[in-house]
Design a protein around this motif. Sequence first.
Motif, PDB file in Angstrom:
ATOM      1  N   ALA A 207       3.065  -3.495  -3.467  1.00 27.94           N
ATOM      2  CA  ALA A 207       4.308  -4.022  -2.889  1.00 27.94           C
ATOM      3  C   ALA A 207       5.502  -3.275  -3.457  1.00 27.94           C
ATOM      4  O   ALA A 207       5.556  -2.977  -4.645  1.00 27.94           O
ATOM      5  N   GLY A 208       6.447  -2.956  -2.590  1.00 30.04           N
ATOM      6  CA  GLY A 208       7.645  -2.252  -3.015  1.00 30.04           C
ATOM      7  C   GLY A 208       7.580  -0.745  -2.857  1.00 30.04           C
ATOM      8  O   GLY A 208       8.590  -0.060  -3.047  1.00 30.04           O
ATOM      9  N   THR A 209       6.401  -0.208  -2.518  1.00 25.58           N
ATOM     10  CA  THR A 209       6.275   1.235  -2.309  1.00 25.58           C
ATOM     11  C   THR A 209       7.119   1.650  -1.100  1.00 25.58           C
ATOM     12  O   THR A 209       6.987   1.061  -0.024  1.00 25.58           O
ATOM     13  N   PRO A 210       7.983   2.659  -1.243  1.00 27.88           N
ATOM     14  CA  PRO A 210       8.774   3.105  -0.088  1.00 27.88           C
ATOM     15  C   PRO A 210       7.868   3.696   0.984  1.00 27.88           C
ATOM     16  O   PRO A 210       6.981   4.494   0.680  1.00 27.88           O
ATOM     17  N   GLN A 211       8.086   3.297   2.226  1.00 30.94           N
ATOM     18  CA  GLN A 211       7.247   3.789   3.321  1.00 30.94           C
ATOM     19  C   GLN A 211       8.078   3.976   4.590  1.00 30.94           C
ATOM     20  O   GLN A 211       9.070   3.291   4.803  1.00 30.94           O
ATOM     21  N   THR A 212       7.640   4.922   5.407  1.00 33.27           N
ATOM     22  CA  THR A 212       8.224   5.132   6.723  1.00 33.27           C
ATOM     23  C   THR A 212       7.097   5.195   7.743  1.00 33.27           C
ATOM     24  O   THR A 212       5.920   5.276   7.381  1.00 33.27           O
ATOM     25  N   ALA A 213       7.452   5.173   9.015  1.00 31.75           N
ATOM     26  CA  ALA A 213       6.445   5.252  10.064  1.00 31.75           C
ATOM     27  C   ALA A 213       5.711   6.591   9.995  1.00 31.75           C
ATOM     28  O   ALA A 213       6.281   7.602   9.581  1.00 31.75           O
ATOM     29  N   PRO A 214       4.430   6.617  10.384  1.00 38.79           N
ATOM     30  CA  PRO A 214       3.694   7.879  10.409  1.00 38.79           C
ATOM     31  C   PRO A 214       4.406   8.920  11.268  1.00 38.79           C
ATOM     32  O   PRO A 214       5.014   8.582  12.289  1.00 38.79           O
TER      33      PRO A 214
END
Length: 227
Positions: A207-214
């Motif tokens: 939880a909290g890991t920065p992520q963006t759409a593939p």
Amino acid sequence: MAGYTTKIDAVERRIVPLESWHREREALLAKEKAHTRAGDKLAAERRRLPWVKVEKDYVFRGRVGEARLHDLFEGRRQLIVYHHMLRPADPAPCSGCGMVGDQIPHLAHLHQRDATLVFVSRAPLPEIEAFRARMGWSMPWYETVDSFNTDFDVDGGFGVNVFYRSGTDIYRTYFTTGRAAETLGTVWTFLDLTPLGRQETWEDSPAGTPQTAPYQWWRLHDEYEHP
């Protein structure tokens, strides 16, 4: 047309009609997809490994002079270190490490995901630079001058260590060696070693890991700073 077995260039091969080939290829594809999903689960476990705080201050020599471990990050949060086996006055540089070096991707893609990749070796910097020029490589490469290699489980061989920096604190997050290193060479395999991973929304990450759409962050390597 029935299938048959024959030798092609001295190797025994099965020859089958196209329909049979498609059927067997689909069965293999199912296993390949299962293998990919298993690799995704393994990477998710890797991102959840506990960390070890690095308490010692290490010294390196690079193109711009003396450096400390925090300098190797180049301002980013993640650092991948490949311990290349180049030794002082090495008459026969390791061919396996040479193949790893030849497979390094364009580093702009790793940088976009907050990761820096460097090589380190025990060889003196002038010998490193001479070998780098011979190989036509451009990745950052440092001479180790203290116990950095042995402190991080590389004693005479090769290996890959991964670190994370938060402010002035540095943590060791991962290590591997042996055949696990031979698959490295793509942006994806390197990012899968890092605690933040590929940072795409499909990934199972803490939880909290920065992520963006593939695909959203993907660019040509010269377009990240100047889209």
